[in-house]
Each structure stands twice: as C-alpha cells, then as structure tokens.
Design a protein around this motif. Structure first.
Motif, short mmCIF file in Angstrom:
data_model
loop_
_atom_site.label_atom_id
_atom_site.label_comp_id
_atom_site.label_asym_id
_atom_site.label_seq_id
_atom_site.Cartn_x
_atom_site.Cartn_y
_atom_site.Cartn_z
N ASP A 115 0.82 -1.21 0.00
CA ASP A 115 0.00 0.00 0.00
C ASP A 115 0.86 1.26 0.00
OD1 ASP A 115 -2.32 -1.50 0.03
OD2 ASP A 115 -2.46 -1.51 2.21
N ARG A 116 2.13 1.13 0.33
CA ARG A 116 3.03 2.27 0.35
C ARG A 116 3.67 2.54 -1.01
NH1 ARG A 116 7.35 1.07 4.69
NH2 ARG A 116 7.97 3.20 4.15
N SER A 117 3.55 1.59 -1.93
CA SER A 117 4.23 1.70 -3.21
C SER A 117 3.44 2.52 -4.21
CB SER A 117 4.48 0.30 -3.80
OG SER A 117 5.34 -0.44 -2.98
N GLY A 118 4.17 3.32 -5.01
CA GLY A 118 3.60 4.02 -6.14
C GLY A 118 4.08 3.33 -7.41
N LYS A 119 5.09 3.93 -8.08
CA LYS A 119 5.70 3.27 -9.22
C LYS A 119 6.59 2.12 -8.72
CE LYS A 119 4.35 5.90 -12.73
NZ LYS A 119 3.47 6.83 -12.03
N VAL A 120 6.48 0.97 -9.38
CA VAL A 120 7.20 -0.23 -8.94
C VAL A 120 7.92 -0.86 -10.13
CG1 VAL A 120 6.96 -2.53 -7.94
CG2 VAL A 120 5.56 -0.67 -7.09
N GLN A 121 9.18 -1.24 -9.91
CA GLN A 121 9.94 -2.00 -10.90
C GLN A 121 9.88 -3.47 -10.54
OE1 GLN A 121 11.72 -0.76 -13.67
NE2 GLN A 121 12.09 -2.89 -14.25
N LEU A 122 9.43 -4.30 -11.47
CA LEU A 122 9.32 -5.74 -11.22
C LEU A 122 10.21 -6.51 -12.20
CD1 LEU A 122 6.16 -4.54 -10.75
CD2 LEU A 122 5.90 -6.88 -9.97
N ARG A 123 10.74 -7.60 -11.72
CA ARG A 123 11.49 -8.54 -12.56
C ARG A 123 10.96 -9.93 -12.30
NH1 ARG A 123 17.85 -8.51 -12.20
NH2 ARG A 123 17.50 -6.71 -13.58
N LEU A 124 10.46 -10.57 -13.35
CA LEU A 124 9.94 -11.93 -13.24
C LEU A 124 10.86 -12.87 -14.00
CD1 LEU A 124 7.80 -14.04 -12.51
CD2 LEU A 124 6.51 -13.33 -14.54
N SER A 125 11.32 -13.92 -13.33
CA SER A 125 12.22 -14.90 -13.94
C SER A 125 11.62 -16.29 -13.82
CB SER A 125 13.59 -14.87 -13.26
OG SER A 125 14.17 -13.58 -13.31
N SER A 126 11.78 -17.08 -14.88
CA SER A 126 11.37 -18.49 -14.87
C SER A 126 12.59 -19.31 -15.22
CB SER A 126 10.25 -18.73 -15.89
OG SER A 126 9.86 -20.09 -15.89
N LEU A 127 13.06 -20.13 -14.25
CA LEU A 127 14.33 -20.83 -14.40
C LEU A 127 14.18 -22.12 -15.21
CD1 LEU A 127 14.81 -18.79 -12.11
CD2 LEU A 127 16.24 -20.50 -11.01
N MET A 128 15.18 -22.36 -16.07
CA MET A 128 15.22 -23.57 -16.87
C MET A 128 16.03 -24.62 -16.11
SD MET A 128 15.73 -21.90 -20.66
CE MET A 128 14.60 -20.59 -21.22
N ILE A 129 15.31 -25.63 -15.57
CA ILE A 129 15.93 -26.62 -14.69
C ILE A 129 15.50 -28.01 -15.11
CG2 ILE A 129 16.16 -27.41 -12.29
CD1 ILE A 129 15.43 -24.61 -11.38
N ASN A 130 16.45 -28.96 -15.14
CA ASN A 130 16.14 -30.37 -15.42
C ASN A 130 15.31 -30.54 -16.70
OD1 ASN A 130 17.48 -31.06 -13.05
ND2 ASN A 130 15.60 -30.97 -11.83
N ASP A 131 15.72 -29.85 -17.76
CA ASP A 131 15.12 -30.00 -19.09
C ASP A 131 13.69 -29.49 -19.17
OD1 ASP A 131 17.48 -31.25 -19.94
OD2 ASP A 131 16.74 -33.22 -19.32
#
Length: 274
Positions: free
Chosen positions: A83-99
């Motif tokens: 609730d305190r945030s205005g503009k927010v920088q997000l980084r979403l990662s999806s890891l490549m693991i075990n094929d």
C-alpha cells in the motif's frame, strides 16, 4: 519396376525421412478439471502481501492453487503490492531446470480486480546462465501500484507440450569473446506446468495517504422529564411481569439517554418482587 526395386526405394525414402526429422512429438497435456479451480473470481484468490522491496523465490507445483484464466485452468500464485508503493519496478524470472521450464504469464489487476495488463512470452528475454544463476526467461517492467495493486503469475497453457532450444552458455561466451566454437549440444527445455520462478520488487516512488477527517462527536441530548417517567414505569412493569430481558433492554436504553436513577428503579423493582 520389380518388387525388389520397389521395396528398396521405399526403404531409402523412409530412411531419409527419419534422418531429416528433428521434431519431437510429445504427449498432449491433460486439461485441469474445472472442479479443481479454487475460486469463482479473482477477488476470492488467496493474495500474498508484498513489501516495498522484496525478492521472492517460489514454486508452481501441485500445492499451488488452481485458477481459471483466458487460456485455460492453470496453477498460479497471486500477489498484492504494498500500500506504500507508487511506481514499482518488477522482474519476473522463470528458471530452466532439469530440461523443463514454465512459460509464465503475468496479469495485473486494478482495485476492482479487473484485468488491466497481460504479458506474453515474446516479451521475455532469455538470460543465459552464469556463475550466479541458471538460464532463464526474464522480464523487466514497471507498474503503478496505485492503479494496479494486484498481480497474478501462472503457467500458461498456450505452450504446454512444446519445447524450446537455447544456445549453450559456452557457445554464447565463445561468440562474445570471438573464440573458436566449442563442441557442445544446445539444451532443449520442455514447457511444463510446474517449475521455479523468482519475483523481484523495487519501489521507485511512494504513495501518500490522506488522513481521514475525524468525525465530530455527537452530543447526547438530555432526556426530557416525560422520558424519565416512561422508562422508570416501563422498567418496573417489566420486572413485575417477570419479563427480565425486556427490563434489562430498557435499562440499557435509559442509561444511554443519561437517566441515572434507572438502575436504582430496576434494583428496587427486583427487591419488591421478593
């Protein structure tokens, strides 16, 4: 053409076809039954509260809730921005693991849980592995938490049953350094429902909240003499007829009106019954 030549031609044709084909045919994914969906709409989703700045590693697995989305039923995690945030920088990662890897999708919702933004896989970059992390899909973007405070991340059904081949990290480093190409095999990752993801949040600006004005206290007016008389008689009559619940209710009302001797009337009425 005699029979031997015909069989030989067919054999050569089939052999060439097998050698030139690189497509991997996988078993189709069984759709998730609607009966397993956790909630009827987004407002009922289980929301995870986020801080203004935070790094979260999470899994999409069989313990994750299941929701219904435009591209089918999928496992998800739902987050509420601070609730305190205005503009927010997000980084979403999806890891490549075990094929395998999750083809992630992110949707941002407003205060009324309406979908405002939706990401697609082609917005993600492929970040090769290094000394600190694995090869991964990665997306960097900004949101305005004052307008879209809710974020849902799920495994998109659009790519299930397909796969992606990525450059081997050794090849990438050789290309960057201008060195001879190593003899390595580029890895292939199948798109799966389950996998490991990471969400990083950094608040760029804060939002202020105005203090709600204090409501003025309403002065309690003094009860008129006839009101005093009414409650005293009503309390005594209720006790006399053995209607104690009614007498107690009248007593509370009288106290609220500032009739100070109402309790004395009640006690005396009880004594007179003995």
């Amino acid at each position: 053409m005699n029979t031997k030549k015909l069989l030989l031609s067919l054999f050569i044709g089939l052999s060439l076809t097998a050698c030139s084909s690189t497509q991997v045919i996988q078993e189709p994914m069984v759709p998730i039954a609607s009966s397993e969906v956790c909630c009827s709409d987004f407002s009922q989703y289980p929301w995870i509260q986020l801080a203004t700045t935070e790094d979260i590693d999470f899994q999409l697995d069989s313990d994750s809730p299941i929701g219904h989305f435009s591209d089918g039923n999928s496992y998800f995690n739902a987050f509420k921005l601070s609730d305190r945030s205005g503009k927010v920088q997000l980084r979403l990662s999806s890891l490549m693991i075990n094929d395998s890897v999750v083809a992630p999708k992110l949707i941002a919702l407003d205060h009324e849980f309406n979908v405002v933004n939706t990401t697609s896989l082609d917005q993600f970059d492929i970040k090769p592995s290094d000394a600190f992390t694995r090869t991964q899909f990665q997306l960097n973007f900004q949101l305005d938490a004052t307008k879209t405070p809710y974020v849902i991340i799920y495994s998109s059904n659009e790519y299930l049953g397909q796969s992606i081949k990525v450059k081997h990290p050794a090849r990438i480093r050789a290309e960057e350094l201008g060195e001879p190409m190593p003899i390595v095999t580029d890895p292939t990752y199948a798109y799966e429902r389950f996998g490991k993801l990471k969400l990083s949040i950094k608040t760029l600006s804060l939002q202020a909240h105005k203090q709600a004005p204090q409501q003025p206290k309403v002065a309690i007016k003094s009860a008129q003499p006839e009101t005093h008389t009414f409650y005293k008689k009503a309390i005594a009559e209720a006790v006399k007829t053995n209607d104690i619940p009614k007498a107690l209710a009248l007593l509370e009302e009288a106290k609220a009106l500032g009739i100070k001797d109402a309790e004395t009337i009640f006690v005396n009425a009880l004594e007179n019954k003995k």
